[in-house]
Design a protein around this motif. Structure first.
Motif, PDB file in Angstrom:
ATOM      1  N   ARG A  31       0.854  -1.181   0.000  1.00 43.20           N
ATOM      2  CA  ARG A  31       0.000   0.000   0.000  1.00 43.20           C
ATOM      3  C   ARG A  31       0.895   1.237   0.000  1.00 43.20           C
ATOM      4  NH1 ARG A  31      -5.078  -0.391   3.289  1.00 43.20           N
ATOM      5  NH2 ARG A  31      -6.273   1.180   2.227  1.00 43.20           N
ATOM      6  N   PRO A  32       0.575   2.235  -0.818  1.00 46.17           N
ATOM      7  CA  PRO A  32       1.407   3.438  -0.834  1.00 46.17           C
ATOM      8  C   PRO A  32       1.094   4.362   0.338  1.00 46.17           C
ATOM      9  CG  PRO A  32      -0.350   3.657  -2.441  1.00 46.17           C
ATOM     10  CD  PRO A  32      -0.457   2.265  -1.844  1.00 46.17           C
ATOM     11  N   SER A  33       2.097   5.082   0.762  1.00 40.47           N
ATOM     12  CA  SER A  33       1.933   6.076   1.808  1.00 40.47           C
ATOM     13  C   SER A  33       1.009   7.182   1.314  1.00 40.47           C
ATOM     14  CB  SER A  33       3.303   6.675   2.163  1.00 40.47           C
ATOM     15  OG  SER A  33       3.148   7.830   2.964  1.00 40.47           O
ATOM     16  N   SER A  34       0.107   7.607   2.181  1.00 39.11           N
ATOM     17  CA  SER A  34      -0.781   8.712   1.820  1.00 39.11           C
ATOM     18  C   SER A  34      -0.024  10.042   1.827  1.00 39.11           C
ATOM     19  CB  SER A  34      -1.956   8.790   2.802  1.00 39.11           C
ATOM     20  OG  SER A  34      -1.497   9.090   4.105  1.00 39.11           O
ATOM     21  N   ARG A  35       1.200  10.034   2.378  1.00 40.30           N
ATOM     22  CA  ARG A  35       1.983  11.276   2.472  1.00 40.30           C
ATOM     23  C   ARG A  35       2.962  11.443   1.323  1.00 40.30           C
ATOM     24  NH1 ARG A  35       3.916   9.791   8.275  1.00 40.30           N
ATOM     25  NH2 ARG A  35       3.491   7.756   7.375  1.00 40.30           N
ATOM     26  N   CYS A  36       3.624  10.341   0.908  1.00 45.32           N
ATOM     27  CA  CYS A  36       4.664  10.491  -0.123  1.00 45.32           C
ATOM     28  C   CYS A  36       4.521   9.520  -1.292  1.00 45.32           C
ATOM     29  CB  CYS A  36       6.050  10.348   0.497  1.00 45.32           C
ATOM     30  SG  CYS A  36       6.459   8.648   0.948  1.00 45.32           S
ATOM     31  N   GLY A  37       3.671   8.508  -1.161  1.00 42.44           N
ATOM     32  CA  GLY A  37       3.475   7.544  -2.234  1.00 42.44           C
ATOM     33  C   GLY A  37       4.397   6.341  -2.193  1.00 42.44           C
ATOM     34  N   ALA A  38       5.396   6.324  -1.295  1.00 39.98           N
ATOM     35  CA  ALA A  38       6.301   5.175  -1.166  1.00 39.98           C
ATOM     36  C   ALA A  38       5.547   4.001  -0.537  1.00 39.98           C
ATOM     37  CB  ALA A  38       7.509   5.551  -0.302  1.00 39.98           C
ATOM     38  N   ASP A  39       6.088   2.783  -0.704  1.00 39.02           N
ATOM     39  CA  ASP A  39       5.463   1.610  -0.098  1.00 39.02           C
ATOM     40  C   ASP A  39       5.565   1.674   1.417  1.00 39.02           C
ATOM     41  OD1 ASP A  39       4.782   0.555  -2.539  1.00 39.02           O
ATOM     42  OD2 ASP A  39       6.470  -0.856  -2.619  1.00 39.02           O
ATOM     43  N   LEU A  40       4.487   1.304   2.091  1.00 37.67           N
ATOM     44  CA  LEU A  40       4.456   1.254   3.549  1.00 37.67           C
ATOM     45  C   LEU A  40       5.002  -0.072   4.050  1.00 37.67           C
ATOM     46  CD1 LEU A  40       0.852   2.621   4.173  1.00 37.67           C
ATOM     47  CD2 LEU A  40       3.004   3.853   4.501  1.00 37.67           C
ATOM     48  N   LEU A  41       5.629  -0.047   5.217  1.00 33.51           N
ATOM     49  CA  LEU A  41       6.001  -1.292   5.888  1.00 33.51           C
ATOM     50  C   LEU A  41       4.786  -1.868   6.602  1.00 33.51           C
ATOM     51  CD1 LEU A  41       9.467  -0.503   7.492  1.00 33.51           C
ATOM     52  CD2 LEU A  41       8.980  -1.931   5.501  1.00 33.51           C
ATOM     53  N   LEU A  42       3.911  -0.992   7.064  1.00 30.89           N
ATOM     54  CA  LEU A  42       2.772  -1.423   7.856  1.00 30.89           C
ATOM     55  C   LEU A  42       1.671  -0.377   7.768  1.00 30.89           C
ATOM     56  CD1 LEU A  42       1.664  -3.412  10.063  1.00 30.89           C
ATOM     57  CD2 LEU A  42       2.779  -1.949  11.737  1.00 30.89           C
ATOM     58  N   HIS A  43       0.438  -0.847   7.687  1.00 31.44           N
ATOM     59  CA  HIS A  43      -0.716   0.040   7.827  1.00 31.44           C
ATOM     60  C   HIS A  43      -1.661  -0.619   8.809  1.00 31.44           C
ATOM     61  CE1 HIS A  43      -2.862  -2.625   4.955  1.00 31.44           C
ATOM     62  NE2 HIS A  43      -1.700  -2.661   4.344  1.00 31.44           N
ATOM     63  N   TRP A  44      -2.239   0.182   9.684  1.00 30.43           N
ATOM     64  CA  TRP A  44      -2.986  -0.360  10.807  1.00 30.43           C
ATOM     65  C   TRP A  44      -4.084   0.614  11.193  1.00 30.43           C
ATOM     66  CZ3 TRP A  44      -1.239  -4.996  12.886  1.00 30.43           C
ATOM     67  CH2 TRP A  44      -1.835  -5.424  14.074  1.00 30.43           C
TER      68      TRP A  44
END
Length: 140
Positions: free
Chosen positions: A46-59
């Motif tokens: 999932r991409p970061s909502s802040r920068c678009g990079a891949d997230l390590l974790l979303h919770w």
């Protein structure tokens, strides 16, 4: 009533958190708990909502807060708890025992950034004093 979390850490670093109400899971070993809570199907990064990079974790944040927590190496490396959690997540020989503290520190730090503060844990009330039983000298 007491409530704690039990964590199941898989070799790939994914994990789940299971509520342990009144110690109901205290007798359940880590291996059995992992069998009871198998890994879900792999979800795409999932991409970061802040920068678009891949997230390590979303919770999902704590219940009723509506906060979506993201652990992004690019955006969160400056935050102490997030940085420690990122290092743990990327380390090939991660210590499963460190996860509860790292996760809770990251959760606290992230929720604070969203304007939330963790309420202090209630303290058990002190035990009432034991009444003194006085007896006359020589009778005890």
């Amino acid at each position: 009533m007491s409530f704690t979390w039990r964590y199941v850490v898989r070799p790939d670093g994914s994990f789940c958190r299971v509520g342990n109400l009144n110690g109901s899971l205290d007798h359940v070993g880590d291996e059995e708990l992992a069998r009871l809570h198998p890994a879900e199907d792999e979800q795409p990064a999932r991409p970061s909502s802040r920068c678009g990079a891949d997230l390590l974790l979303h919770w999902h944040g704590p219940l009723m807060t509506g906060v979506w927590m993201e652990l992004c190496p690019a955006c969160d490396a400056h935050r102490p708890a997030a940085r420690a959690f990122i290092r743990w997540h990327r380390h090939p020989n991660r210590d499963p025992g460190a996860l509860p503290r790292l996760f809770e520190d990251w959760e606290t730090e992230t929720m604070h950034a969203h304007g939330w503060v963790r309420a202090p844990q209630p303290q058990a009330p002190p035990s009432p004093p034991v009444p003194l039983r006085l007896i006359p000298r020589g009778q005890g």
